[in-house]
Design a protein around this motif. Structure first.
Motif, short mmCIF file in Angstrom:
data_model
loop_
_atom_site.label_atom_id
_atom_site.label_comp_id
_atom_site.label_asym_id
_atom_site.label_seq_id
_atom_site.Cartn_x
_atom_site.Cartn_y
_atom_site.Cartn_z
N UNK A 135 0.81 -1.21 0.00
CA UNK A 135 0.00 0.00 0.00
C UNK A 135 0.85 1.27 0.00
N UNK A 136 2.05 1.18 0.55
CA UNK A 136 2.93 2.35 0.60
C UNK A 136 3.69 2.54 -0.70
N UNK A 137 4.18 1.44 -1.26
CA UNK A 137 4.96 1.52 -2.50
C UNK A 137 4.41 0.52 -3.52
N UNK A 138 3.27 0.82 -4.11
CA UNK A 138 2.70 -0.09 -5.11
C UNK A 138 3.53 -0.09 -6.38
N UNK A 139 3.38 -1.14 -7.17
CA UNK A 139 4.03 -1.18 -8.47
C UNK A 139 3.23 -0.30 -9.44
N UNK A 140 3.92 0.59 -10.11
CA UNK A 140 3.25 1.51 -11.02
C UNK A 140 3.18 0.89 -12.42
N UNK A 141 1.96 0.65 -12.89
CA UNK A 141 1.75 0.05 -14.21
C UNK A 141 1.30 1.16 -15.16
N UNK A 142 2.22 1.63 -15.97
CA UNK A 142 1.92 2.76 -16.86
C UNK A 142 2.16 2.43 -18.33
N UNK A 143 2.48 1.19 -18.63
CA UNK A 143 2.72 0.80 -20.01
C UNK A 143 2.53 -0.70 -20.17
N UNK A 144 2.42 -1.15 -21.42
CA UNK A 144 2.29 -2.57 -21.68
C UNK A 144 3.52 -3.33 -21.20
N UNK A 145 4.69 -2.72 -21.37
CA UNK A 145 5.93 -3.37 -20.93
C UNK A 145 5.92 -3.60 -19.43
N UNK A 146 5.52 -2.57 -18.67
CA UNK A 146 5.50 -2.71 -17.21
C UNK A 146 4.46 -3.73 -16.76
N UNK A 147 3.35 -3.80 -17.45
CA UNK A 147 2.33 -4.78 -17.11
C UNK A 147 2.88 -6.19 -17.28
N UNK A 148 3.53 -6.43 -18.42
CA UNK A 148 4.09 -7.75 -18.68
C UNK A 148 5.20 -8.08 -17.67
N UNK A 149 6.07 -7.10 -17.40
CA UNK A 149 7.17 -7.33 -16.46
C UNK A 149 6.66 -7.65 -15.06
N UNK A 275 0.06 -12.04 -3.93
CA UNK A 275 -0.71 -10.80 -4.08
C UNK A 275 0.23 -9.68 -4.48
N UNK A 276 -0.09 -9.03 -5.58
CA UNK A 276 0.70 -7.89 -6.09
C UNK A 276 -0.15 -6.63 -5.99
N UNK A 277 0.40 -5.58 -5.41
CA UNK A 277 -0.31 -4.31 -5.27
C UNK A 277 0.14 -3.35 -6.36
N UNK A 278 -0.80 -2.88 -7.16
CA UNK A 278 -0.46 -2.02 -8.30
C UNK A 278 -1.34 -0.79 -8.33
N UNK A 279 -0.84 0.25 -8.99
CA UNK A 279 -1.67 1.36 -9.39
C UNK A 279 -1.39 1.68 -10.85
#
Length: 281
Positions: A135-149, A275-279
């Motif tokens: 919740x403090x440091x979620x993974x930032x998903x801002x592109x197709x590459x980041x989503x796949x990674x 469980x992966x936390x993303x925004x």
């Protein structure tokens, strides 16, 4: 249940389809221990045999025997939900659709949606979270590459726990799915084989996962999403529709239906659930 707004208009002989969410999580839990559930409060004891040690052997020395023991998980049937509705005889006479059948379909969907959200909430019991955001440091998903990674990271986290590769799933929100559609490594559903399961939210494959999209992915104010991944061995679910009754209420001229569902779930293999936390900003 009243249809006063539609009387005396004659309804057409079908109900307008509702814009429903796909129900996913309930199909990704196993029902191995469902057994014979009769009422809320039933308990299922699930035992798991612990590790057996392998030791050096020296001739002429005593050997050590391990006790066959292991952790026990309790699956308690502690959830109770009901539905109840009635159709007035006058309403039924003035509408040319089967109101009770239509209402039963809506009741069934709402029951399944409630269960789906309940099982989604077990992201808090996932045993694999390290390096997958919080919740403090979620993974930032801002592109197709980041989503796949991020899926590759999920795969590695499960690999580290020796989780079998066969049958791995991940449930993502719609924004994540949008990014995956832009990545050539994502194999979208759409063949004759996969079309039959599209209604369960299945959208395709990538990084060794069967990917499902759901609007029930837990989130905080639509920003922090809890993306759940694992295998069906992780969560056990048990349910029973213990009562379904049709009746004629004494104080009205109507037909009525009521039903009671009891259910429960437990994470029986925490290390098979990540469980992966993303925004998305």
């Amino acid at each position: 249940m009243s249809i006063a707004n539609f009387i005396p208009t004659i309804w057409e002989a079908r109900l307008l389809a509702h814009l429903d969410k796909e129900l996913v999580y309930g199909n990704l839990a196993n029902r191995d221990y469902e057994g014979d559930i009769k009422a809320a409060g039933n308990v299922v004891k699930i035992n798991q045999i612990g590790d057996i040690a392998v030791r050096d052997y020296k001739k002429g020395t005593d050997i050590t025997f391990d006790d066959v023991d292991g952790a026990q998980t309790t699956l308690t049937i502690d959830q109770q939900k009901y539905f109840a509705f009635k159709v007035d005889d006058v309403d039924a006479a003035q509408a040319n659709v089967n109101l009770i059948d239509g209402a039963m379909q809506r009741a069934s969907y709402k029951m399944r949606d409630t269960v789906d959200q309940y099982i989604a909430g077990f992201h808090t019991k996932a045993g694999v979270t390290k390096g997958l955001g919080d919740d403090t440091t979620p993974l930032s998903i801002t592109s197709a590459t980041k989503a796949y990674e991020s899926l590759v990271d999920l795969k590695g986290a499960l690999d580290d726990e020796n989780v079998p590769a066969d049958g791995r799933f991940v449930v993502v929100p719609s924004a994540f799915y949008g990014f995956m559609l832009k990545d050539s490594r994502f194999v979208a559903a759409g063949t004759a084989k996969t079309d039959s399961v599209l209604t369960n939210g299945y959208i395709g494959q990538a990084a060794g996962f069967n990917i499902y999209q759901s609007n029930n992915v837990p989130n905080t104010d639509g920003t922090l999403f809890k993306v759940l991944a694992g295998t069906r061995a992780a969560i056990s679910f048990a349910a029973q529709l213990t009562e379904t009754q049709a009746l004629r209420p004494e104080n009205s001229f109507s037909d009525a239906i009521k039903g009671l569902l009891v259910y429960g779930a437990a994470v029986v293999q925490p290390k098979a659930l990540a469980c992966m936390t993303v925004n998305f900003k």
